[in-house]
Design a protein around this motif. Structure first.
Motif, mmCIF file in Angstrom:
data_model
loop_
_atom_site.group_PDB
_atom_site.id
_atom_site.type_symbol
_atom_site.label_atom_id
_atom_site.label_comp_id
_atom_site.label_asym_id
_atom_site.label_seq_id
_atom_site.Cartn_x
_atom_site.Cartn_y
_atom_site.Cartn_z
ATOM 1 N N SER A 133 46.748 32.058 17.156
ATOM 2 C CA SER A 133 46.197 31.640 15.871
ATOM 3 C C SER A 133 46.086 30.126 15.723
ATOM 4 O O SER A 133 45.508 29.648 14.748
ATOM 5 C CB SER A 133 47.027 32.222 14.730
ATOM 6 O OG SER A 133 48.364 31.785 14.816
ATOM 7 N N ASN A 134 46.609 29.371 16.681
ATOM 8 C CA ASN A 134 46.449 27.918 16.663
ATOM 9 C C ASN A 134 45.069 27.492 17.169
ATOM 10 O O ASN A 134 44.737 26.301 17.128
ATOM 11 C CB ASN A 134 47.519 27.234 17.514
ATOM 12 C CG ASN A 134 48.871 27.236 16.830
ATOM 13 O OD1 ASN A 134 48.979 27.529 15.643
ATOM 14 N ND2 ASN A 134 49.913 26.924 17.582
ATOM 15 N N TYR A 135 44.307 28.460 17.648
ATOM 16 C CA TYR A 135 42.989 28.209 18.201
ATOM 17 C C TYR A 135 41.943 29.068 17.476
ATOM 18 O O TYR A 135 42.290 29.910 16.653
ATOM 19 C CB TYR A 135 42.960 28.574 19.687
ATOM 20 C CG TYR A 135 43.872 27.751 20.542
ATOM 21 C CD1 TYR A 135 45.229 28.040 20.634
ATOM 22 C CD2 TYR A 135 43.371 26.683 21.289
ATOM 23 C CE1 TYR A 135 46.071 27.275 21.424
ATOM 24 C CE2 TYR A 135 44.200 25.922 22.088
ATOM 25 C CZ TYR A 135 45.552 26.235 22.149
ATOM 26 O OH TYR A 135 46.373 25.469 22.938
ATOM 27 N N CYS A 136 40.691 28.852 17.846
ATOM 28 C CA CYS A 136 39.646 29.793 17.453
ATOM 29 C C CYS A 136 39.789 31.023 18.336
ATOM 30 O O CYS A 136 39.866 30.902 19.569
ATOM 31 C CB CYS A 136 38.275 29.155 17.621
ATOM 32 S SG CYS A 136 36.900 30.255 17.230
ATOM 33 N N ASP A 156 38.719 31.393 12.835
ATOM 34 C CA ASP A 156 39.221 30.060 13.171
ATOM 35 C C ASP A 156 40.661 29.886 12.702
ATOM 36 O O ASP A 156 41.279 30.806 12.162
ATOM 37 C CB ASP A 156 38.296 28.970 12.636
ATOM 38 C CG ASP A 156 38.324 28.839 11.129
ATOM 39 O OD1 ASP A 156 37.423 28.176 10.577
ATOM 40 O OD2 ASP A 156 39.241 29.384 10.476
ATOM 41 N N ARG A 157 41.191 28.670 12.959
ATOM 42 C CA ARG A 157 42.599 28.401 12.663
ATOM 43 C C ARG A 157 42.938 28.676 11.207
ATOM 44 O O ARG A 157 44.043 29.093 10.888
ATOM 45 C CB ARG A 157 42.916 26.940 12.966
ATOM 46 C CG ARG A 157 42.936 26.556 14.407
ATOM 47 C CD ARG A 157 42.944 25.054 14.543
ATOM 48 N NE ARG A 157 43.930 24.424 13.690
ATOM 49 C CZ ARG A 157 45.149 24.070 14.074
ATOM 50 N NH1 ARG A 157 45.526 24.303 15.318
ATOM 51 N NH2 ARG A 157 45.973 23.476 13.252
ATOM 52 N N ASP A 158 41.978 28.397 10.329
ATOM 53 C CA ASP A 158 42.223 28.560 8.896
ATOM 54 C C ASP A 158 41.968 29.977 8.412
ATOM 55 O O ASP A 158 42.130 30.255 7.229
ATOM 56 C CB ASP A 158 41.341 27.589 8.117
ATOM 57 C CG ASP A 158 41.674 26.152 8.428
ATOM 58 O OD1 ASP A 158 40.759 25.308 8.428
ATOM 59 O OD2 ASP A 158 42.862 25.879 8.694
ATOM 60 N N LYS A 195 49.384 37.696 13.337
ATOM 61 C CA LYS A 195 50.142 36.578 13.885
ATOM 62 C C LYS A 195 51.492 37.036 14.438
ATOM 63 O O LYS A 195 52.013 36.441 15.391
ATOM 64 C CB LYS A 195 50.340 35.504 12.822
ATOM 65 C CG LYS A 195 49.050 34.803 12.418
ATOM 66 C CD LYS A 195 49.321 33.689 11.425
ATOM 67 C CE LYS A 195 48.043 32.961 11.043
ATOM 68 N NZ LYS A 195 48.283 31.844 10.102
ATOM 69 N N PRO A 204 41.582 23.459 19.656
ATOM 70 C CA PRO A 204 41.937 24.167 18.421
ATOM 71 C C PRO A 204 40.886 23.986 17.328
ATOM 72 O O PRO A 204 40.823 24.791 16.398
ATOM 73 C CB PRO A 204 43.267 23.534 18.014
ATOM 74 C CG PRO A 204 43.841 23.002 19.276
ATOM 75 C CD PRO A 204 42.661 22.541 20.078
ATOM 76 N N CYS A 259 35.017 26.091 17.019
ATOM 77 C CA CYS A 259 34.853 27.512 16.698
ATOM 78 C C CYS A 259 33.378 27.871 16.549
ATOM 79 O O CYS A 259 33.012 28.689 15.697
ATOM 80 C CB CYS A 259 35.634 27.908 15.453
ATOM 81 S SG CYS A 259 36.096 29.684 15.437
#
Length: 124
Positions: free
Chosen positions: A30-33, A52-54, A73, A101, A104
């Motif tokens: 989850s720290n990456y796309c 994406d990360r968010d 996660k 990171p 995306c």
């Protein structure tokens, strides 16, 4: 070792449902796309869906309203739920992690870690 291991896929009739899973090890996914791509033999690998990360979700027009991308996660996993599958969805599906990171977009060159691929076949 950083790797992605896929499961799921198979063969269904048109209108059917399948779920793909992708579990990461050696890094926090989850720290990456986190993305799904697919490839039909003889064609280029194309994007399907990304998160994406968010947590922003992105879908290609061809799958909007039918496919749902999600992640867990706790298990470091990515999922793709595919409903109302059509013969044109037949392809090998791959999960992938972005190189950066912060990247995306849908270019496969922007991804450096890939699952092994899983076949999805939809009969007419």
């Amino acid at each position: 070792q950083e790797r992605l291991v896929q499961s799921g896929g198979g063969s269904v009739e048109a209108g059917g449902f399948l779920r793909l899973s992708c579990t990461a090890s050696g890094f926090t996914f989850s720290n990456y796309c986190e993305a799904w791509f697919r490839r039909v033999p003889g064609q280029e690998r194309e994007p399907v869906a990304r998160i994406d990360r968010d947590g922003t979700l992105r879908y290609e027009d061809s799958v909007k309203g039918r496919f749902t991308v999600s992640r867990d996660k706790d298990t470091n996993s990515l999922f793709l739920q595919m409903r109302n599958l059509q013969p044109e969805d037949t392809a090998i599906y791959y999960c992938a992690r972005s190189r950066s990171p912060w990247y995306c977009a849908g270019d496969p060159l922007g991804f450096d870690t890939w699952g092994e691929g899983t076949q999805v076949t939809v009969g007419s």
